[in-house]
Motif scaffolding. Structure first.
Motif, PDB file in Angstrom:
ATOM      1  N   ARG A 171      34.117  -5.984 -20.222  1.00  0.00           N
ATOM      2  CA  ARG A 171      35.289  -6.524 -19.426  1.00  0.00           C
ATOM      3  C   ARG A 171      36.534  -5.471 -20.250  1.00  0.00           C
ATOM      4  N   ILE A 172      37.651  -5.104 -19.607  1.00  0.00           N
ATOM      5  CA  ILE A 172      38.893  -4.180 -20.526  1.00  0.00           C
ATOM      6  C   ILE A 172      39.892  -5.926 -20.727  1.00  0.00           C
ATOM      7  N   VAL A 173      39.867  -6.063 -22.160  1.00  0.00           N
ATOM      8  CA  VAL A 173      40.414  -6.625 -22.599  1.00  0.00           C
ATOM      9  C   VAL A 173      42.314  -6.120 -22.933  1.00  0.00           C
ATOM     10  N   ARG A 174      42.398  -5.043 -23.104  1.00  0.00           N
ATOM     11  CA  ARG A 174      44.172  -5.107 -22.808  1.00  0.00           C
ATOM     12  C   ARG A 174      44.209  -3.617 -21.985  1.00  0.00           C
ATOM     13  N   PRO A 175      44.517  -3.529 -20.768  1.00  0.00           N
ATOM     14  CA  PRO A 175      44.254  -2.954 -19.703  1.00  0.00           C
ATOM     15  C   PRO A 175      45.980  -1.672 -19.650  1.00  0.00           C
ATOM     16  N   GLY A 176      46.617  -2.331 -20.661  1.00  0.00           N
ATOM     17  CA  GLY A 176      47.746  -2.078 -20.799  1.00  0.00           C
ATOM     18  C   GLY A 176      47.404  -0.259 -22.404  1.00  0.00           C
ATOM     19  N   SER A 177      46.549  -0.854 -22.756  1.00  0.00           N
ATOM     20  CA  SER A 177      46.300   0.444 -23.674  1.00  0.00           C
ATOM     21  C   SER A 177      46.246   1.892 -23.216  1.00  0.00           C
ATOM     22  N   PRO A 178      46.896   2.677 -23.986  1.00  0.00           N
ATOM     23  CA  PRO A 178      46.821   4.231 -23.474  1.00  0.00           C
ATOM     24  C   PRO A 178      45.094   4.612 -22.920  1.00  0.00           C
ATOM     25  N   TRP A 179      44.366   4.307 -24.377  1.00  0.00           N
ATOM     26  CA  TRP A 179      43.198   4.748 -24.663  1.00  0.00           C
ATOM     27  C   TRP A 179      42.179   4.498 -22.877  1.00  0.00           C
ATOM     28  N   LEU A 180      43.129   3.488 -22.547  1.00  0.00           N
ATOM     29  CA  LEU A 180      42.302   2.691 -21.147  1.00  0.00           C
ATOM     30  C   LEU A 180      42.526   2.972 -20.275  1.00  0.00           C
ATOM     31  N   ARG A 181      43.386   3.375 -19.625  1.00  0.00           N
ATOM     32  CA  ARG A 181      44.392   3.998 -18.657  1.00  0.00           C
ATOM     33  C   ARG A 181      43.793   4.570 -18.102  1.00  0.00           C
ATOM     34  N   GLY A 182      43.743   4.250 -16.499  1.00  0.00           N
ATOM     35  CA  GLY A 182      42.368   4.049 -15.460  1.00  0.00           C
ATOM     36  C   GLY A 182      41.395   3.641 -15.500  1.00  0.00           C
ATOM     37  N   MET A 183      40.961   2.771 -16.059  1.00  0.00           N
ATOM     38  CA  MET A 183      39.605   2.431 -16.266  1.00  0.00           C
ATOM     39  C   MET A 183      39.454   1.371 -15.489  1.00  0.00           C
ATOM     40  N   SER A 184      38.460   1.038 -14.767  1.00  0.00           N
ATOM     41  CA  SER A 184      38.386  -0.447 -13.628  1.00  0.00           C
ATOM     42  C   SER A 184      38.853  -1.303 -15.139  1.00  0.00           C
ATOM     43  N   ASP A 185      38.379  -2.749 -14.183  1.00  0.00           N
ATOM     44  CA  ASP A 185      37.991  -4.135 -14.862  1.00  0.00           C
ATOM     45  C   ASP A 185      37.054  -4.124 -15.433  1.00  0.00           C
ATOM     46  N   ASN A 186      35.925  -3.709 -15.372  1.00  0.00           N
ATOM     47  CA  ASN A 186      34.627  -4.196 -15.395  1.00  0.00           C
ATOM     48  C   ASN A 186      33.321  -2.550 -15.787  1.00  0.00           C
ATOM     49  N   PRO A 187      33.940  -1.758 -16.220  1.00  0.00           N
ATOM     50  CA  PRO A 187      32.824  -0.924 -16.567  1.00  0.00           C
ATOM     51  C   PRO A 187      31.858  -0.848 -17.064  1.00  0.00           C
ATOM     52  N   MET A 188      30.390   0.505 -16.225  1.00  0.00           N
ATOM     53  CA  MET A 188      29.597  -0.286 -17.474  1.00  0.00           C
ATOM     54  C   MET A 188      28.984   1.141 -18.338  1.00  0.00           C
ATOM     55  N   ILE A 189      28.330   0.397 -19.588  1.00  0.00           N
ATOM     56  CA  ILE A 189      28.825   1.410 -20.533  1.00  0.00           C
ATOM     57  C   ILE A 189      27.458   1.418 -21.430  1.00  0.00           C
ATOM     58  N   PRO A 190      26.779   2.317 -21.795  1.00  0.00           N
ATOM     59  CA  PRO A 190      25.522   2.231 -22.629  1.00  0.00           C
ATOM     60  C   PRO A 190      25.135   2.053 -23.317  1.00  0.00           C
ATOM     61  N   VAL A 191      24.700   0.927 -24.569  1.00  0.00           N
ATOM     62  CA  VAL A 191      24.700   0.512 -24.871  1.00  0.00           C
ATOM     63  C   VAL A 191      23.271   0.599 -26.223  1.00  0.00           C
ATOM     64  N   SER A 192      22.471   1.502 -27.496  1.00  0.00           N
ATOM     65  CA  SER A 192      21.432   0.907 -28.208  1.00  0.00           C
ATOM     66  C   SER A 192      21.692   0.750 -29.344  1.00  0.00           C
ATOM     67  N   ARG A 193      22.041  -0.514 -29.654  1.00  0.00           N
ATOM     68  CA  ARG A 193      21.944  -0.769 -31.314  1.00  0.00           C
ATOM     69  C   ARG A 193      21.305  -2.038 -31.503  1.00  0.00           C
ATOM     70  N   TYR A 194      20.963  -2.514 -32.919  1.00  0.00           N
ATOM     71  CA  TYR A 194      20.322  -3.483 -33.446  1.00  0.00           C
ATOM     72  C   TYR A 194      21.378  -4.010 -34.295  1.00  0.00           C
ATOM     73  N   ASN A 195      22.739  -3.816 -34.406  1.00  0.00           N
ATOM     74  CA  ASN A 195      23.398  -4.517 -34.964  1.00  0.00           C
ATOM     75  C   ASN A 195      24.663  -5.136 -34.195  1.00  0.00           C
ATOM     76  N   ASP A 196      25.802  -6.235 -34.616  1.00  0.00           N
ATOM     77  CA  ASP A 196      26.940  -6.916 -34.083  1.00  0.00           C
ATOM     78  C   ASP A 196      27.847  -6.322 -35.049  1.00  0.00           C
ATOM     79  N   ILE A 197      28.963  -7.258 -34.870  1.00  0.00           N
ATOM     80  CA  ILE A 197      29.625  -7.647 -35.807  1.00  0.00           C
ATOM     81  C   ILE A 197      30.391  -8.548 -35.042  1.00  0.00           C
ATOM     82  N   GLU A 198      30.281  -9.612 -36.622  1.00  0.00           N
ATOM     83  CA  GLU A 198      31.054 -10.961 -36.957  1.00  0.00           C
ATOM     84  C   GLU A 198      32.444 -11.050 -36.167  1.00  0.00           C
ATOM     85  N   ARG A 199      33.222 -11.815 -34.805  1.00  0.00           N
ATOM     86  CA  ARG A 199      33.769 -11.600 -34.421  1.00  0.00           C
ATOM     87  C   ARG A 199      35.119 -12.381 -35.611  1.00  0.00           C
TER      88      ARG A 199
END
Length: 303
Positions: A171-199
């Motif tokens: 989910r794109i949280v900040r669609p106005g970010s210049p880094w995310l310009r042109g991205m769809s609202d729900n992009p598919m992204i590859p994931v491969s990791r054992y760890n997460d970070i505490e929100r």
């Protein structure tokens, strides 16, 4: 405009076959513009594959880019011949006096080791501090992102009950970010990791840009505009997850297949790439923002 990489780098042939415009040194020298200086600290064991993945995305820009391949100074690679590294890579000690418009720190296959116990952690501390003075903008990826979030912002990571492995909608949280310009609202992204970070450990100086409510945070930005942290793998090629799965199978680890990668879940079929366009968007946005904001005189970076 093309990307400028070492003339004999094996990635060159792959990129040229894909239509990426690669420039040789003599032609680059005749262009009356300042190329962007981008560094890639490659911490992955398969150096050639990783440098090809990032070169593919960086080389699609209309700007001229000089890509410098960088490695940890004292670390001995078990998977890449030393001659290859000596030919195409510089150690961090050799580049530490340089300035870069952009710098990428990749992931590393050391998810089970506490940061402070990583053998090259002291050098990583120096490199991370150096990015704040000698680099205009840094992109930290996967383990590199976790390490930088831990070091700079005190973000805590934890081991997930099972490995997140596959291609997932985010989910794109900040669609106005210049880094995310042109991205769809729900992009598919590859994931491969054992760890997460505490929100709850994410401080206020960081903005969440891309999220997944089930898998965890994907991309964050420092409010000062100097760094982004990408916890997943838009740079992956079609076979990255599949090859990892097949490697673990051969090792007797009994892994589950990567989700949403194979057509109809058929692991005998060729994987489908559902993220390529978003990978190009992210890196083109990153390079464009660097170009728009970096000083013309390299020596002024960090001042």
């Amino acid at each position: 405009m093309p990307i400028r990489i070492p003339d004999d780098l094996p990635a060159r042939k792959t990129l040229e076959q894909e239509g990426v415009y690669v420039m040789d040194s003599s032609r680059a020298a005749r262009q009356d513009i300042r190329p962007l200086e981008i560094g890639l600290l490659n911490l992955m064991p398969n150096k050639e594959r990783t440098e090809t993945q990032f070169s593919r995305l960086i080389g699609a820009t209309p700007l001229q880019v000089n890509l410098s391949l960088v490695r940890i100074t004292e670390h001995q690679s078990k998977h890449t011949p030393e001659q290859y590294l000596n030919t195409f890579y510089q150690t961090w000690e050799e580049v530490r006096e340089r300035k870069f418009d952009g710098f990428i720190v990749t992931g590393a296959p050391i998810a089970n080791i506490p940061f402070e116990e990583v053998r090259y952690w002291p050098e990583m501390l120096e490199i991370m501090a150096w990015t704040r003075t000698n680099v205009h903008h840094t992109m930290f990826i996967c383990w590199g992102a976790q390490a930088a979030l831990h070091h700079f912002h005190g973000v805590r990571r934890y081991r997930m009950p099972e490995k997140a492995f596959g291609v997932y909608r985010h989910r794109i949280v900040r669609p106005g970010s210049p880094w995310l310009r042109g991205m769809s609202d729900n992009p598919m992204i590859p994931v491969s990791r054992y760890n997460d970070i505490e929100r709850g450990s994410v401080p206020g100086e960081l903005d969440v840009l891309i999220d997944n409510d089930d898998l965890g945070l994907c991309m964050l930005e420092h409010k000062d505009g100097r760094a982004v942290y990408f916890l997943n793998h838009l740079e992956y090629d079609n076979r990255s997850l599949a090859d990892e799965y097949e490697r673990d199978l051969k090792s007797g680890l009994d892994p589950r297949p990567p989700e949403n990668l194979y057509p109809n879940g058929d692991t005998s079929a060729e994987p489908q790439n559902r993220w390529r366009s978003h990978a190009h968007l992210l890196f083109q946005n990153w390079i464009n923002e660097i170009y728009q904001t970096t000083p013309y005189e390299l020596e002024r970076i960090g001042m």
